[in-house]
Design a protein around this motif. Structure first.
Motif, PDB file in Angstrom:
ATOM      1  N   SER A 422      37.057  40.694  43.920  1.00  0.00           N
ATOM      2  CA  SER A 422      36.254  41.877  43.597  1.00  0.00           C
ATOM      3  C   SER A 422      36.026  42.051  42.106  1.00  0.00           C
ATOM      4  CB  SER A 422      36.959  43.126  44.129  1.00  0.00           C
ATOM      5  OG  SER A 422      38.268  43.206  43.581  1.00  0.00           O
ATOM      6  N   HIS A 423      36.965  41.584  41.265  1.00  0.00           N
ATOM      7  CA  HIS A 423      36.880  41.860  39.828  1.00  0.00           C
ATOM      8  C   HIS A 423      37.029  40.641  38.935  1.00  0.00           C
ATOM      9  CE1 HIS A 423      37.863  45.844  41.417  1.00  0.00           C
ATOM     10  NE2 HIS A 423      37.362  46.341  40.309  1.00  0.00           N
ATOM     11  N   LYS A 437      32.255  45.929  35.386  1.00  0.00           N
ATOM     12  CA  LYS A 437      33.117  45.818  36.573  1.00  0.00           C
ATOM     13  C   LYS A 437      34.460  45.199  36.170  1.00  0.00           C
ATOM     14  CE  LYS A 437      33.820  45.423  41.114  1.00  0.00           C
ATOM     15  NZ  LYS A 437      33.435  46.248  42.233  1.00  0.00           N
ATOM     16  N   ILE A 438      34.420  44.152  35.376  1.00  0.00           N
ATOM     17  CA  ILE A 438      35.683  43.538  34.948  1.00  0.00           C
ATOM     18  C   ILE A 438      36.464  44.518  34.075  1.00  0.00           C
ATOM     19  CG2 ILE A 438      36.748  41.697  33.578  1.00  0.00           C
ATOM     20  CD1 ILE A 438      35.002  39.769  34.776  1.00  0.00           C
ATOM     21  N   TYR A 439      35.745  45.245  33.235  1.00  0.00           N
ATOM     22  CA  TYR A 439      36.436  46.187  32.352  1.00  0.00           C
ATOM     23  C   TYR A 439      37.113  47.303  33.150  1.00  0.00           C
ATOM     24  CZ  TYR A 439      37.516  48.511  27.986  1.00  0.00           C
ATOM     25  OH  TYR A 439      38.197  49.053  26.926  1.00  0.00           O
ATOM     26  N   SER A 440      36.638  47.520  34.376  1.00  0.00           N
ATOM     27  CA  SER A 440      37.239  48.569  35.216  1.00  0.00           C
ATOM     28  C   SER A 440      38.434  48.047  36.027  1.00  0.00           C
ATOM     29  CB  SER A 440      36.196  49.129  36.185  1.00  0.00           C
ATOM     30  OG  SER A 440      35.936  48.189  37.218  1.00  0.00           O
ATOM     31  N   PHE A 441      38.725  46.764  35.893  1.00  0.00           N
ATOM     32  CA  PHE A 441      39.794  46.135  36.688  1.00  0.00           C
ATOM     33  C   PHE A 441      41.151  46.741  36.354  1.00  0.00           C
ATOM     34  CE2 PHE A 441      42.768  42.287  36.689  1.00  0.00           C
ATOM     35  CZ  PHE A 441      43.058  42.373  38.036  1.00  0.00           C
ATOM     36  N   ASP A 442      41.875  47.118  37.404  1.00  0.00           N
ATOM     37  CA  ASP A 442      43.257  47.550  37.210  1.00  0.00           C
ATOM     38  C   ASP A 442      44.161  46.649  38.045  1.00  0.00           C
ATOM     39  OD1 ASP A 442      45.733  48.712  37.026  1.00  0.00           O
ATOM     40  OD2 ASP A 442      44.961  50.773  37.135  1.00  0.00           O
ATOM     41  N   ILE A 456      53.949  43.130  39.041  1.00  0.00           N
ATOM     42  CA  ILE A 456      52.596  42.655  38.688  1.00  0.00           C
ATOM     43  C   ILE A 456      52.677  42.191  37.236  1.00  0.00           C
ATOM     44  CG2 ILE A 456      50.139  43.221  38.613  1.00  0.00           C
ATOM     45  CD1 ILE A 456      51.224  43.792  41.366  1.00  0.00           C
ATOM     46  N   ILE A 457      52.777  40.891  37.045  1.00  0.00           N
ATOM     47  CA  ILE A 457      53.008  40.412  35.672  1.00  0.00           C
ATOM     48  C   ILE A 457      51.711  40.175  34.915  1.00  0.00           C
ATOM     49  CG2 ILE A 457      55.296  39.461  36.163  1.00  0.00           C
ATOM     50  CD1 ILE A 457      53.952  36.648  36.201  1.00  0.00           C
ATOM     51  N   GLY A 458      50.568  40.276  35.598  1.00  0.00           N
ATOM     52  CA  GLY A 458      49.312  40.122  34.868  1.00  0.00           C
ATOM     53  C   GLY A 458      48.168  39.716  35.762  1.00  0.00           C
ATOM     54  N   GLY A 459      47.179  39.111  35.145  1.00  0.00           N
ATOM     55  CA  GLY A 459      45.969  38.739  35.877  1.00  0.00           C
ATOM     56  C   GLY A 459      45.311  37.522  35.271  1.00  0.00           C
ATOM     57  N   GLU A 460      44.330  37.022  35.999  1.00  0.00           N
ATOM     58  CA  GLU A 460      43.548  35.883  35.509  1.00  0.00           C
ATOM     59  C   GLU A 460      42.088  36.082  35.889  1.00  0.00           C
ATOM     60  OE1 GLU A 460      44.984  32.063  36.856  1.00  0.00           O
ATOM     61  OE2 GLU A 460      46.991  32.392  36.021  1.00  0.00           O
ATOM     62  N   GLY A 461      41.222  35.534  35.075  1.00  0.00           N
ATOM     63  CA  GLY A 461      39.821  35.367  35.447  1.00  0.00           C
ATOM     64  C   GLY A 461      39.687  33.969  36.031  1.00  0.00           C
ATOM     65  N   ASN A 462      39.058  33.875  37.204  1.00  0.00           N
ATOM     66  CA  ASN A 462      38.971  32.578  37.883  1.00  0.00           C
ATOM     67  C   ASN A 462      37.586  31.972  37.728  1.00  0.00           C
ATOM     68  OD1 ASN A 462      41.569  32.992  38.661  1.00  0.00           O
ATOM     69  ND2 ASN A 462      41.101  33.484  40.795  1.00  0.00           N
ATOM     70  N   ILE A 483      36.332  38.427  27.883  1.00  0.00           N
ATOM     71  CA  ILE A 483      36.771  39.270  26.760  1.00  0.00           C
ATOM     72  C   ILE A 483      37.143  40.669  27.274  1.00  0.00           C
ATOM     73  CG2 ILE A 483      36.088  40.220  24.519  1.00  0.00           C
ATOM     74  CD1 ILE A 483      34.212  37.806  24.196  1.00  0.00           C
ATOM     75  N   ALA A 484      36.394  41.115  28.273  1.00  0.00           N
ATOM     76  CA  ALA A 484      36.736  42.408  28.888  1.00  0.00           C
ATOM     77  C   ALA A 484      38.091  42.310  29.583  1.00  0.00           C
ATOM     78  CB  ALA A 484      35.654  42.815  29.888  1.00  0.00           C
ATOM     79  N   LEU A 485      38.315  41.195  30.258  1.00  0.00           N
ATOM     80  CA  LEU A 485      39.602  41.015  30.941  1.00  0.00           C
ATOM     81  C   LEU A 485      40.740  40.947  29.925  1.00  0.00           C
ATOM     82  CD1 LEU A 485      40.947  40.586  33.716  1.00  0.00           C
ATOM     83  CD2 LEU A 485      40.807  38.134  33.282  1.00  0.00           C
TER      84      LEU A 485
END
Ligand code: ACM
Ligand code: ZN
Length: 757
Positions: A422-423, A437-442, A456-462, A483-485
């Motif tokens: 989704s993000h 949309k990415i900037y709204s990612f939580d 939740i140790i973090g996230g990635e852009g795929n 950059i937003a992520l």
């Protein structure tokens, strides 16, 4: 990749270069960023203004302990490229001092840094070299745009301030798929530099796939001779791989920038390229070919064969020799169980191990590999499918099919990396995932209980690259969205303000350009929304960002006019909408076909419900005048999964109509097939149905072209048809036919406008 079933206004000042321009001094103009409009990304956790500014001249000195000598070298080289003359040795009378100092490591987040710019010196404090580098990256961003574009000057000025900063999440990454398309080591280095600039710390390198294997394994040379190569759509040999020396060079390059490369070696699925070279580790024994197409494929490693585990462990041994990362990613996603269900060895394994089903067999597979990794001092990450059939004790989960898998893993005290479709899917188009949309990612869903949030140790852009054949295309997908992520994962501000982020981002484009990143757009300029009421259908053009201007025209030969209010749909044609940013065209025009007809805006009753993933314009979708395009995600198509379509249109009064046309979509790759047949009937009262026409379709089309087919109905004998009600039934082919990878799954039926002429 995935199948079909998921699926402040900006002041003009902003675009003038982004620096406060300050009073003249004896040395000429003093220019530095205005404290109130700094362009830092990610924005620091704490920042305070100080009086004055710092003057950096070519005889600057950097003073630090030996521990920070790499960072001293990095900053020295960087700054020296920005002065008009080469640097002189320390000039006692006229030097600018930069200090790197160490903070007590026991008290702080290990990535933290403090940056003090005063009129007399610059000081960066950190507990380790990584923190110093973060401080340097912030310092770089404090220079004015002329610095970012590579200009050389006599002196540079920086605003005096104090920053105290540290990341909210410890895992901040980008997944790069170098398998579907291959990107050479220079591209990867460019990405490592960019990740470091934005304080990301993980490059997740997706190294093995159905379509290609990208690293050498000395014990199994065919993984390069055979598995690294596929045929492209023109039938040419395509592929490549990194040498071990290149991979070590990348690991070192990344390590110098405190980026961890996490290698991903996919198992048990997405392994067809390896099985093409070593079919003895498949369930059938082959022959198997490297995949030349996109999708999910049924050839997976045989779980009943002990030699398969030896093969994979040998591979992982060589992987661990190259990659020192704590985590090794083993994939685990999208492994169809078809082969296992029909393999005597896999079935025997299930019996011997007391495994209830093939999901538990997958769990057995992953746990066995996890033990091997743990025995070698490493930890396993897998996609959220590894939850199915039972999760091993220490495994970390990367959640991609939404947030649910990640929450489930966190609740059982497993570390989680969030990268939901989704993000975080950078391969998706801007119409579904744009910058905002990415900037709204939580990464932490609000439903997740506080006790588990720290897992939740973090996230990635795929960044999957099926449809990304070259570097320019790759850049345009990754930037600026990553950059937003980066800011979300570092700053994680509870009241983050997109408009302010957007303002700062504009000032980063000169840097991206200077380092050769061909960044793409931030969003699709406009969204077309039909407003439907008793007085008609009105097309509203909504801009996706406040600073854009929109113009439109109906057909190619008309000139564009500014959009002011919703456009009434009164004629058939193609609407072109062009967005502008600062007077320049912003992206390609959006084109949408509309058709006016006798059923426009009439009531439609559905006997079968459309699927929630593909609702189009809801109950009015088939009579809203907007016709679906060749992009089946365009919001105009309505999807029915495994079901027929049956609708009744009420034209209110009996109507004489010349004929009826209805469009259906075809794309076997996404399991979307034309209907078996389409029937229409007419009625004056909705009870007695008198006209009955049928159009049959031929055999299902199994090739992977996208197409639209119009089914047309005319009754030539009566010069048309007459009735108040029209009933349309389109019969789904039911199941995906034999010969398709998804044989036996429910087929999709996609319908759009029913045009009553
Ligand atoms: C994935 O997108 N299959 C992880
Ligand atoms: Zn098997």
């Amino acid at each position: 990749m995935v199948k079909v079933n998921h699926y402040l206004f900006i002041f003009s000042l902003l675009f003038l270069g982004g620096c406060g321009s300050n009073s003249d001094t004896a040395n000429g103009q003093v220019e530095y960023q205005d404290f109130d409009s700094l362009n830092l990304i990610p924005y620091p956790q704490q920042i305070e203004k100080r009086d004055g500014y710092f003057e950096l001249n070519k005889s600057f000195t950097i003073e630090c302990d030996e521990e920070f000598s790499n960072e001293k070298e990095f900053l020295t080289v960087l700054l020296s490229n920005h002065f008009t003359e080469s640097i002189k040795v320390k000039d006692e009378d006229n030097s600018s001092t930069i200090l790197f100092s160490k903070i007590d490591p026991s008290t702080e987040n290990s990535e933290m840094y403090e940056l003090d710019v005063s009129s007399s010196q610059i000081e960066i404090r950190a507990v380790n070299p990584q923190g110093i580098l973060h401080g340097i990256q912030t310092l770089r961003q404090l220079f004015i745009t002329a610095f970012q574009t590579g200009e050389k000057r006599e002196k540079w000025y920086l605003p005096a301030l104090t920053i105290k900063d540290s990341p909210a999440f410890q895992h901040r990454g980008l997944l790069l798929d170098v398998c579907r398309h291959f990107f050479d080591k220079e591209v990867v280095k460019k990405y490592i530099d960019a990740l470091s600039y934005y304080k990301m710390n993980v490059l997740h390198l997706h190294l093995t796939e159905d379509q290609g294997w990208r690293m050498p394994i000395d014990k199994y040379p065919l993984l390069n001779e055979i598995s690294s190569w596929r045929l492209d759509s023109a039938g040419n040999k395509y592929g490549g791989f990194y040498t071990k020396d290149e991979l070590k060079e990348l690991v070192d390059y990344a390590e110098d920038r405190y980026i961890t490369i996490i290698p991903e070696i996919e198992l048990p699925g997405h392994s067809q390229a390896a099985l093409a070279a070593y079919p003895q580790f498949s369930c059938t024994g082959g022959p198997i070919e490297v995949v030349n197409d996109w999708g999910v494929f049924k050839e997976i490693y045989c779980a009943g064969n002990d030699s398969t585990f030896t093969f994979i462990e040998d591979i992982l041994t060589e992987v661990m020799e190259i990659f020192p990362s704590k985590y090794i990613h083993i994939g685990g996603d999208e492994a169809p169980k078809f082969r296992w269900e029909h393999c005597p060895k896999c079935q025997k394994r299930m019996k011997d191990e007391g495994l209830a089903d093939e999901h538990e067999l997958q769990s057995y597979f992953i746990k066995r590999i996890e033990k091997f990794l743990n025995d070698h001092g490493r930890e396993l990450i897998g996609w959220d499918e590894i939850l199915e059939g039972g999760l091993s004790d220490n495994a970390a989960v990367q959640s991609w099919r939404g947030f649910e898998g990640g929450m489930e893993a966190a609740r059982t005290k497993h570390n989680v990396i969030m990268s939901p479709t989704s993000h975080c899917y950078l391969d998706y188009g801007l119409s579904s995932i744009d910058l905002q949309k990415i900037y709204s990612f939580d990464p932490i869903p609000t439903e997740l209980e506080e006790a588990f949030q720290s897992y939740i140790i973090g996230g990635e852009g795929n960044m999957w690259t099926e449809h990304v054949p070259d570097e320019a295309h790759l850049d345009s997908k990754v930037f600026p969205r990553i950059i937003a992520l980066a800011e979300v994962l570092w700053t994680y501000h509870p009241d983050r303000n997109f408009d302010d982020f957007y303002r700062r981002l504009q000032l980063h484009y000169p840097h991206l350009k200077a380092v050769g990143i061909k960044y793409g757009l931030e969003t699709v300029g406009a969204k077309l929304v039909e407003e439907i009421n008793d007085s008609g259908i009105f097309i509203k053009l909504e801009k996706n960002l406040a600073y854009l201007d929109l113009k439109y025209r109906w057909n190619q030969d008309e000139t564009y006019i500014s959009y002011t209010s919703p456009i009434k749909l009164e004629k058939s044609g193609k609407l072109h909408v062009q967005a502008y940013k600062n007077g320049e065209t912003y992206g390609e025009p959006i084109r949408q076909n509309y058709v006016t007809h006798q059923a426009l805006n009439k009531r439609v009753t559905y006997k079968t419900a459309y699927n929630q993933w593909y609702i189009g314009n809801g109950d009015l979708n088939l009579v809203d005048g907007k016709t679906g395009s060749i992009d089946f995600h365009d919001g105009a198509w309505q999807g029915f999964w495994g079901e027929d379509v049956e609708v009744i249109i009420d034209l209110v009064d009996p109507v004489h109509f010349l004929g009826l046309k209805v469009n259906f979509y075809q794309y076997a790759n996404s399991w979307i097939f034309l209907p078996q047949q389409v029937e229409i009937e007419t009625s004056l009262d909705g009870k007695v149905w008198d006209e009955h026409l049928i159009r049959s379709n031929g055999k299902p089309i199994m090739t992977n072209e996208k197409s639209i087919k119009t089914f047309e109905f005319h009754n030539d004998k009566y010069m048309g048809m007459y009735g108040r009600y029209i009933r349309l039934k389109a019969t789904n082919i039911g199941k995906v036919p034999a010969g398709h990878e998804a044989e036996g799954e429910d087929a999709w039926l996609f319908i759009d406008e029913i045009i009553v002429e």
